[in-house]
Every structure is written in structure tokens, then in C-alpha cells.
Motif scaffolding. Structure first.
Motif, PDB file in Angstrom:
ATOM      1  N   PRO A 150       0.818  -1.214   0.000  1.00 19.77           N
ATOM      2  CA  PRO A 150       0.000   0.000   0.000  1.00 19.77           C
ATOM      3  C   PRO A 150       0.849   1.260   0.000  1.00 19.77           C
ATOM      4  O   PRO A 150       2.057   1.216   0.241  1.00 19.77           O
ATOM      5  CB  PRO A 150      -0.770  -0.121   1.317  1.00 19.77           C
ATOM      6  CG  PRO A 150       0.203  -0.819   2.224  1.00 19.77           C
ATOM      7  CD  PRO A 150       0.930  -1.808   1.351  1.00 19.77           C
ATOM      8  N   ASN A 151       0.197   2.381  -0.253  1.00 22.09           N
ATOM      9  CA  ASN A 151       0.833   3.671  -0.017  1.00 22.09           C
ATOM     10  C   ASN A 151       0.589   4.090   1.426  1.00 22.09           C
ATOM     11  O   ASN A 151      -0.349   3.633   2.079  1.00 22.09           O
ATOM     12  CB  ASN A 151       0.340   4.700  -1.019  1.00 22.09           C
ATOM     13  CG  ASN A 151       0.885   4.407  -2.410  1.00 22.09           C
ATOM     14  OD1 ASN A 151       0.208   3.806  -3.246  1.00 22.09           O
ATOM     15  ND2 ASN A 151       2.113   4.799  -2.662  1.00 22.09           N
ATOM     16  N   ILE A 152       1.416   4.965   1.917  1.00 13.68           N
ATOM     17  CA  ILE A 152       1.569   5.170   3.342  1.00 13.68           C
ATOM     18  C   ILE A 152       0.337   5.705   4.059  1.00 13.68           C
ATOM     19  O   ILE A 152       0.061   5.323   5.190  1.00 13.68           O
ATOM     20  CB  ILE A 152       2.790   6.090   3.610  1.00 13.68           C
ATOM     21  CG1 ILE A 152       3.059   6.242   5.104  1.00 13.68           C
ATOM     22  CG2 ILE A 152       2.566   7.458   2.959  1.00 13.68           C
ATOM     23  CD1 ILE A 152       3.578   5.025   5.775  1.00 13.68           C
ATOM     24  N   HIS A 153      -0.425   6.609   3.445  1.00 21.75           N
ATOM     25  CA  HIS A 153      -1.434   7.360   4.191  1.00 21.75           C
ATOM     26  C   HIS A 153      -2.525   7.844   3.231  1.00 21.75           C
ATOM     27  O   HIS A 153      -2.238   8.093   2.047  1.00 21.75           O
ATOM     28  CB  HIS A 153      -0.748   8.569   4.852  1.00 21.75           C
ATOM     29  CG  HIS A 153      -1.558   9.263   5.897  1.00 21.75           C
ATOM     30  ND1 HIS A 153      -2.487  10.222   5.587  1.00 21.75           N
ATOM     31  CD2 HIS A 153      -1.566   9.155   7.255  1.00 21.75           C
ATOM     32  CE1 HIS A 153      -3.036  10.683   6.706  1.00 21.75           C
ATOM     33  NE2 HIS A 153      -2.507  10.047   7.725  1.00 21.75           N
ATOM     34  N   PRO A 154      -3.754   7.991   3.706  1.00 23.06           N
ATOM     35  CA  PRO A 154      -4.809   8.516   2.824  1.00 23.06           C
ATOM     36  C   PRO A 154      -4.467   9.858   2.183  1.00 23.06           C
ATOM     37  O   PRO A 154      -4.828  10.109   1.023  1.00 23.06           O
ATOM     38  CB  PRO A 154      -6.007   8.649   3.772  1.00 23.06           C
ATOM     39  CG  PRO A 154      -5.781   7.615   4.820  1.00 23.06           C
ATOM     40  CD  PRO A 154      -4.294   7.577   5.021  1.00 23.06           C
ATOM     41  N   LEU A 155      -3.754  10.710   2.907  1.00 21.25           N
ATOM     42  CA  LEU A 155      -3.367  12.000   2.326  1.00 21.25           C
ATOM     43  C   LEU A 155      -2.408  11.812   1.155  1.00 21.25           C
ATOM     44  O   LEU A 155      -2.497  12.518   0.145  1.00 21.25           O
ATOM     45  CB  LEU A 155      -2.731  12.891   3.392  1.00 21.25           C
ATOM     46  CG  LEU A 155      -3.661  13.405   4.500  1.00 21.25           C
ATOM     47  CD1 LEU A 155      -2.856  14.189   5.537  1.00 21.25           C
ATOM     48  CD2 LEU A 155      -4.765  14.277   3.912  1.00 21.25           C
ATOM     49  N   GLN A 156      -1.481  10.862   1.301  1.00 20.45           N
ATOM     50  CA  GLN A 156      -0.546  10.591   0.215  1.00 20.45           C
ATOM     51  C   GLN A 156      -1.259   9.970  -0.975  1.00 20.45           C
ATOM     52  O   GLN A 156      -0.965  10.285  -2.131  1.00 20.45           O
ATOM     53  CB  GLN A 156       0.576   9.677   0.710  1.00 20.45           C
ATOM     54  CG  GLN A 156       1.683   9.416  -0.298  1.00 20.45           C
ATOM     55  CD  GLN A 156       2.491  10.665  -0.628  1.00 20.45           C
ATOM     56  OE1 GLN A 156       2.444  11.650   0.086  1.00 20.45           O
ATOM     57  NE2 GLN A 156       3.243  10.605  -1.716  1.00 20.45           N
ATOM     58  N   LEU A 157      -2.223   9.082  -0.693  1.00 18.77           N
ATOM     59  CA  LEU A 157      -2.990   8.460  -1.770  1.00 18.77           C
ATOM     60  C   LEU A 157      -3.773   9.512  -2.538  1.00 18.77           C
ATOM     61  O   LEU A 157      -3.853   9.481  -3.782  1.00 18.77           O
ATOM     62  CB  LEU A 157      -3.930   7.404  -1.191  1.00 18.77           C
ATOM     63  CG  LEU A 157      -4.523   6.415  -2.189  1.00 18.77           C
ATOM     64  CD1 LEU A 157      -3.444   5.469  -2.697  1.00 18.77           C
ATOM     65  CD2 LEU A 157      -5.659   5.639  -1.551  1.00 18.77           C
ATOM     66  N   GLU A 158      -4.344  10.468  -1.823  1.00 17.70           N
ATOM     67  CA  GLU A 158      -5.084  11.554  -2.458  1.00 17.70           C
ATOM     68  C   GLU A 158      -4.161  12.383  -3.346  1.00 17.70           C
ATOM     69  O   GLU A 158      -4.526  12.784  -4.462  1.00 17.70           O
ATOM     70  CB  GLU A 158      -5.711  12.439  -1.380  1.00 17.70           C
ATOM     71  CG  GLU A 158      -6.688  13.469  -1.896  1.00 17.70           C
ATOM     72  CD  GLU A 158      -8.004  12.868  -2.355  1.00 17.70           C
ATOM     73  OE1 GLU A 158      -8.629  13.464  -3.248  1.00 17.70           O
ATOM     74  OE2 GLU A 158      -8.384  11.803  -1.843  1.00 17.70           O
ATOM     75  N   HIS A 197      -5.549   4.495 -11.492  1.00 13.09           N
ATOM     76  CA  HIS A 197      -6.708   4.515 -10.599  1.00 13.09           C
ATOM     77  C   HIS A 197      -6.353   3.928  -9.237  1.00 13.09           C
ATOM     78  O   HIS A 197      -5.382   3.193  -9.087  1.00 13.09           O
ATOM     79  CB  HIS A 197      -7.864   3.708 -11.214  1.00 13.09           C
ATOM     80  CG  HIS A 197      -7.489   2.272 -11.508  1.00 13.09           C
ATOM     81  ND1 HIS A 197      -7.565   1.266 -10.571  1.00 13.09           N
ATOM     82  CD2 HIS A 197      -7.029   1.681 -12.645  1.00 13.09           C
ATOM     83  CE1 HIS A 197      -7.172   0.130 -11.103  1.00 13.09           C
ATOM     84  NE2 HIS A 197      -6.841   0.356 -12.372  1.00 13.09           N
ATOM     85  N   ARG A 198      -7.174   4.253  -8.270  1.00 16.64           N
ATOM     86  CA  ARG A 198      -7.046   3.668  -6.937  1.00 16.64           C
ATOM     87  C   ARG A 198      -7.579   2.242  -6.944  1.00 16.64           C
ATOM     88  O   ARG A 198      -8.399   1.861  -7.778  1.00 16.64           O
ATOM     89  CB  ARG A 198      -7.862   4.467  -5.917  1.00 16.64           C
ATOM     90  CG  ARG A 198      -7.500   5.924  -5.788  1.00 16.64           C
ATOM     91  CD  ARG A 198      -8.334   6.522  -4.676  1.00 16.64           C
ATOM     92  NE  ARG A 198      -8.227   7.979  -4.672  1.00 16.64           N
ATOM     93  CZ  ARG A 198      -8.536   8.733  -3.633  1.00 16.64           C
ATOM     94  NH1 ARG A 198      -8.978   8.183  -2.529  1.00 16.64           N
ATOM     95  NH2 ARG A 198      -8.419  10.039  -3.691  1.00 16.64           N
ATOM     96  N   LYS A 199      -7.134   1.495  -5.949  1.00 16.29           N
ATOM     97  CA  LYS A 199      -7.698   0.185  -5.683  1.00 16.29           C
ATOM     98  C   LYS A 199      -8.302   0.232  -4.278  1.00 16.29           C
ATOM     99  O   LYS A 199      -8.383   1.298  -3.677  1.00 16.29           O
ATOM    100  CB  LYS A 199      -6.627  -0.889  -5.830  1.00 16.29           C
ATOM    101  CG  LYS A 199      -5.994  -0.879  -7.222  1.00 16.29           C
ATOM    102  CD  LYS A 199      -4.872  -1.868  -7.355  1.00 16.29           C
ATOM    103  CE  LYS A 199      -5.370  -3.279  -7.577  1.00 16.29           C
ATOM    104  NZ  LYS A 199      -4.269  -4.215  -7.901  1.00 16.29           N
ATOM    105  N   ASP A 200      -8.717  -0.876  -3.755  1.00 12.81           N
ATOM    106  CA  ASP A 200      -9.308  -0.884  -2.420  1.00 12.81           C
ATOM    107  C   ASP A 200      -8.286  -0.442  -1.369  1.00 12.81           C
ATOM    108  O   ASP A 200      -7.083  -0.713  -1.495  1.00 12.81           O
ATOM    109  CB  ASP A 200      -9.815  -2.284  -2.072  1.00 12.81           C
ATOM    110  CG  ASP A 200     -11.030  -2.685  -2.915  1.00 12.81           C
ATOM    111  OD1 ASP A 200     -11.685  -1.767  -3.442  1.00 12.81           O
ATOM    112  OD2 ASP A 200     -11.286  -3.894  -3.043  1.00 12.81           O
ATOM    113  N   GLY A 201      -8.774   0.219  -0.325  1.00 15.33           N
ATOM    114  CA  GLY A 201      -7.910   0.640   0.765  1.00 15.33           C
ATOM    115  C   GLY A 201      -6.917   1.690   0.321  1.00 15.33           C
ATOM    116  O   GLY A 201      -7.248   2.612  -0.421  1.00 15.33           O
ATOM    117  N   GLN A 202      -5.663   1.551   0.773  1.00 20.33           N
ATOM    118  CA  GLN A 202      -4.620   2.528   0.461  1.00 20.33           C
ATOM    119  C   GLN A 202      -3.672   2.026  -0.632  1.00 20.33           C
ATOM    120  O   GLN A 202      -2.474   2.280  -0.601  1.00 20.33           O
ATOM    121  CB  GLN A 202      -3.847   2.881   1.732  1.00 20.33           C
ATOM    122  CG  GLN A 202      -4.675   3.754   2.666  1.00 20.33           C
ATOM    123  CD  GLN A 202      -3.998   4.045   3.985  1.00 20.33           C
ATOM    124  OE1 GLN A 202      -4.651   4.226   4.988  1.00 20.33           O
ATOM    125  NE2 GLN A 202      -2.665   4.110   3.994  1.00 20.33           N
TER     126      GLN A 202
END
Length: 487
Positions: free
Chosen positions: A330-338, A359-364
Motif C-alpha cells: 500500500p501507499n503510506i497514508h490517505p493524504l498521500q494516496l489523495e 486509478h485507486r484500488k481498495d484501501g490505500q
């Protein structure tokens, strides 16, 4: 079990600061969240200016004795710390994977052994650190490395313990005392390091670990008048704030910052090798400052390179980083994913094409992405994304390849794939980068200078360069006269 202790996979971790050889709690805590599933691991002591002042005071008090400690004894303790790390590689690996989402197999096989090596290398380098005396008009010049004083080390979340000890080990070897401030998203292994160092016999106050947000404790550390060195790895905007904070006291800085590194693929390259190097840039879900995120491929082989890349990247497995078969976590944090998704969506809206991912996938988790049809002056080409997002551009000539490679504000690294050694020599001489790899990637030796050019950093560390930073260099000039009363 103490109210300040949390457990990760059976490993007990104290969530308080480590200051002056004691655990110190703060009035407030902040949540530490695992990127694997978004679960809260526990509450971590949230430091303020008060804890910053206490840590600096402890480091200042411990400095004279540690600076006066012999090189041999300092080296012995650093080796003892390495021993402690090696005994706890499995524990450190599972804790760090839980905390930052990087692959467990990588932590076990490479990252945590490298942590131990960091201590051993600088312990051994300390014992052979010397400059040959030289003469000036009959006078002898002798160069020495004097410990500078309390050092603030601010470290990132993408390889928390390895990058922390890359700074802690040379600072301690140099005779400095340390205040380590880990990233708030990944504080756990720094706390375990404090335990390991204490068990190895490191005197109280020589290593202090404080946790919290940069705006609440980081500023208080970097502006403190008793701090004599600051080393930071992270973003350019944060580095600018640290530099402003340190300026009032003229505190020397070492800054290892972002990158937007190129991978240059020439038509004469081994394309299978080039594709392997390209796919490797998805390591740690793209959260690697050195990653070659900009593919520059010669026009005549671009179509074939892209076909092979898509095939190879399609074989990657993304999922739980604790799985042995997982290639991307995963990527580290929701803010980073955003942030990552924002870069991609703006690029696509501007005309870029997502050959894979986008695109995003499930979770982070973010799908490994390759963007084509991107302009050189576009945001996604010029700015660091720090996620699994790569771009591909083509070039017609060697000169164009070099121009495109150097056309960002960064200069951390570059990677080159070519079958022509003369071309390699010509091109690497023109690339603006602190590290250049030819037909390889991520081969690093602690003897080599490491750092970036332009907005990728200030200074170099590694080998003697680390001691040059963490010490005050002194040149003592002695006349052959004046010894008449001796002997």
C-alpha cells in the motif's frame, strides 16, 4: 503491561519518548495507523516544545563525556548496537511492515540487515579516519575531526529505520549526541532502536528519540541554539522551513530531498535489462526518492520497450505486504494516496494516457501506473509524485535525451541503459545528479558520497563525507622550532 505499551505481532513497543535514558510521556498522543488495513496501531506520545527542550538539554549534558570517549570505545558500542539489531531482525521487520506498509520480505532480507551494517560500517570507518600530515615551509599540518555537538536528525517514513540509522550511526561515531525525530506516520522502530541502544551500553542522553508533528516539536528542535547539526530527509517545502529555522543560529544543515530522476533507454541497450530496471521503479509502491520515474526512451525502440514493460509490470502482485509473493504494497497514508491520484487525474485531464493503472484500488493501494503523451513542462513530469506513477517520453538524439533528463529543478539520481560504453561516458558526464547508475539500479555503497544537486539537497554523506558534516574539522599547524626546552 504498561498503559504506554502497544504490541505489534507480539512485539512490545513503548509509545513514550526516550530522553536522557528515560521514558517520558506527553500529555497528549497522536494515532499511529497501519497503511495495510487502515487500523489504528496505538496512540504515540505527542511531543511539544517542552519535550524538544528536554531532549536537547539531555544531549547537551551528555555531549562532553561522549565526545571525550575514545574512538575504540565508541566503535565497540556501535558494533554492540548492530548486534542488537541483528538479534531482533524479525521483530523489527514485522513492526516496520505494519507501520509503513513496505514488503516484509524486503525488510527481512535487505533493509534490517542494512540497518546493522550502517552501524558496523561507520564504527569501522571511524577507526581508520585520518588525513596524512603535510608540510608547509617546514611546518606540519595535522587535520582532525572534532565532535560538533548535539545533532537533530529528522527522518522520513518510506524506509524509517534504515534511513534513520544512516544518520544516527555516523553522528554517534563522530562523537556527537543525537536527538532523533522520526516521521509521525512511522514512529515505532525508532522507539525500538532506543531500547537496543540502551541495551548495548550507549550512555544516557547520547541518543534521544522524540515523536510528534513537525509544527509542534520539529520547529522547536531546529531553532534551538544548542543544536550544532541538523540532518533532514524529506520534502523541499519542509527543508526550506528547516533552513529558515536554523538560519538564526547558523546551524549547519544536511538536506536529502526529493527527486524526479530519469531512466534513459537508448536503442543500443539490452531491452530486457532496461525493462527490468524500469519495472523496479515500482519498488516500495513508488515511495523511493531515488526512483527513476521519468522514462526517456529512444524513438526507434519506444514501442517495443513499452510492450515489454506492460507485459512485465502485469506480472507484479499487489496486496498485503506481509505476503511472501507480494511485489507492491500500500501507499503510506490517505493524504498521500489523495496526492498521488490528484497528479494522475490532472495529467489525464490534460491529455495524458494511462497505458496501465491510473486509478485507486481498495484501501490505500494505488494501481501501478504508466502515463504517456505527457508534456515536458507538465506537472506530472516536473513534480515528485512519490507513488507508483511513471511517465514515458521519447527522444530522437543523444543531445535531446540529456536535455530532457536535466530539465527539472531536481538532481538526485539518474539511470542509463546503453550498450555503448563511450556513450555512457559522454552522457553520464552531462547528467545533473548526485548518483548515476549505468545498466543497473540502486547499487549503493556507504563509502560513496550520497546527496542531491539543485533542489534535491545540500551536502553529501557517506564515508568520510559523513564525518566532515558531523564534525568540526580542525587543522593544527606546528612549527619545528620552540621545542628547545623539551627533552
Amino acid at each position: 503491561m504498561s498503559e504506554h505499551t502497544i504490541t505489534v505481532a507480539g512485539v512490545a513497543i513503548d509509545t513514550r519518548h526516550w530522553i536522557g535514558g528515560e521514558r517520558v510521556a506527553s500529555a497528549q498522543t497522536f494515532p499511529d495507523v497501519s497503511p495495510i488495513d487502515g487500523s489504528t496501531i496505538g496512540g504515540i506520545s505527542r511531543g511539544t516544545a517542552m519535550e524538544a527542550a528536554a531532549a536537547v538539554a539531555a544531549a547537551k549534558a551528555a555531549f562532553p563525556a561522549w565526545a571525550a570517549t575514545s574512538r575504540a570505545e565508541r566503535a565497540r558500542i556501535l558494533h554492540a548496537i548492530a548486534d542488537g539489531v541483528e538479534k531482533r531482525i524479525e521483530e523489527l521487520s514485522i513492526v516496520e511492515t505494519t507501520d509503513n506498509g513496505a514488503l516484509l520480505r524486503s525488510h527481512r532480507r535487505g533493509v534490517m540487515p542494512r540497518v546493522a551494517h550502517n552501524f558496523r560500517f561507520f564504527a569501522d570507518w571511524l577507526l581508520k579516519l585520518e588525513h596524512e600530515d603535510f608540510e608547509t615551509r617546514g611546518h606540519t599540518n595535522h587535520v582532525s575531526w572534532d565532535p560538533a555537538g548535539p545533532s537533530v536528525l529528522i527522518t522520513p517514513w518510506n524506509a524509517p529505520l534504515m534511513l534513520a540509522t544512516w544518520k544516527v550511526a555516523p553522528a554517534l561515531a563522530a562523537g556527537n549526541t543525537v536527538i532523533l525525530k522520526p516521521a509521525e506516520w512511522t514512529p515505532l522502530t525508532a522507539s525500538l532502536l532506543a531500547d537496543i541502544a540502551a541495551e548495548a551500553g550507549l550512555p544516557a542522553g547520547v541518543l534521544n528519540v522524540v515523536q510528534g508533528y513537525g509544527s509542534e516539536i520539529g520547529d522547536a528542535l531546529t531553532s534551538h541554539p544548542d543544536v550544532r547539526r541538523i540532518s533532514f530527509t524529506g520534502s523541499v517545502p519542509t527543508a526550506k522551513r528547516i533552513a529558515e529555522s536554523a538560519a538564526a543560529n547558523l546551524t549547519p544543515l544536511s538536506l536529502e530531498l526529493g527527486g524526479k530522476s530519469p531512466l534513459l533507454v537508448f536503442a543500443d541497450a539490452d531491452l530486457d535489462l532496461a525493462v527490468d530496471l524500469a519495472v523496479e521503479q515500482y519498488d516500495n509502491a513508488g515511495q523511493v526518492c531515488l526512483a527513476a520515474t521519468r522514462f526517456l526512451v529512444e524513438e526507434s525502440v519506444a514501442e517495443e520497450f513499452t510492450r515489454r514493460f506492460v507485459e512485465k509490470a502485469g506480472q507484479l502482485t499487489q496486496g498485503d505486504p506481509r505476503g511472501e509473493a507480494t511485489d507492491i504494497g500500500p501507499n503510506i497514508h490517505p493524504l498521500q494516496l489523495e496526492k498521488i491520484d490528484g497528479f494522475v487525474q490532472r495529467a489525464v485531464a490534460a491529455g495524458a494516457r494511462a497505458v496501465i493503472g491510473g486509478h485507486r484500488k481498495d484501501g490505500q493501494y494505488y494501481a501501478p501506473t504508466l502515463l504517456t503523451d505527457v508534456a515536458q513542462d507538465s506537472e506530472v513530469v516536473q513534480e515528485e509524485v512519490f507513488g507508483p506513477v511513471l511517465t514515458l517520453q521519447t527522444f530522437a538524439t543523444e543531445d535531446e535525451a540529456v536535455r530532457l533528463a536535466n530539465d527539472t529543478r531536481f538532481g538526485l539520481a539518474a539511470t542509463l541503459a546503453t550498450g555503448d560504453p563511450e556513450r555512457a561516458e559522454r552522457v553520464t558526464a552531462q547528467l545533473v545528479a548526485g548518483t548515476v547508475w549505468t545498466n543497473c539500479f540502486f547499487v549503493r555503497d556507504l563509502q560513496a558520497p550520497f546527496g542531491g544537486s539543485r533542489h534535491s539537497g545540500v551536502g553529501r554523506e557517506g564515508g568520510t563525507w559523513s564525518f566532515d558534516f558531523y564534525c568540526d574539522l580542525k587543522n593544527t599547524v606546528t612549527s619545528p622550532n620552540g621545542w628547545k626546552n623539551h627533552g
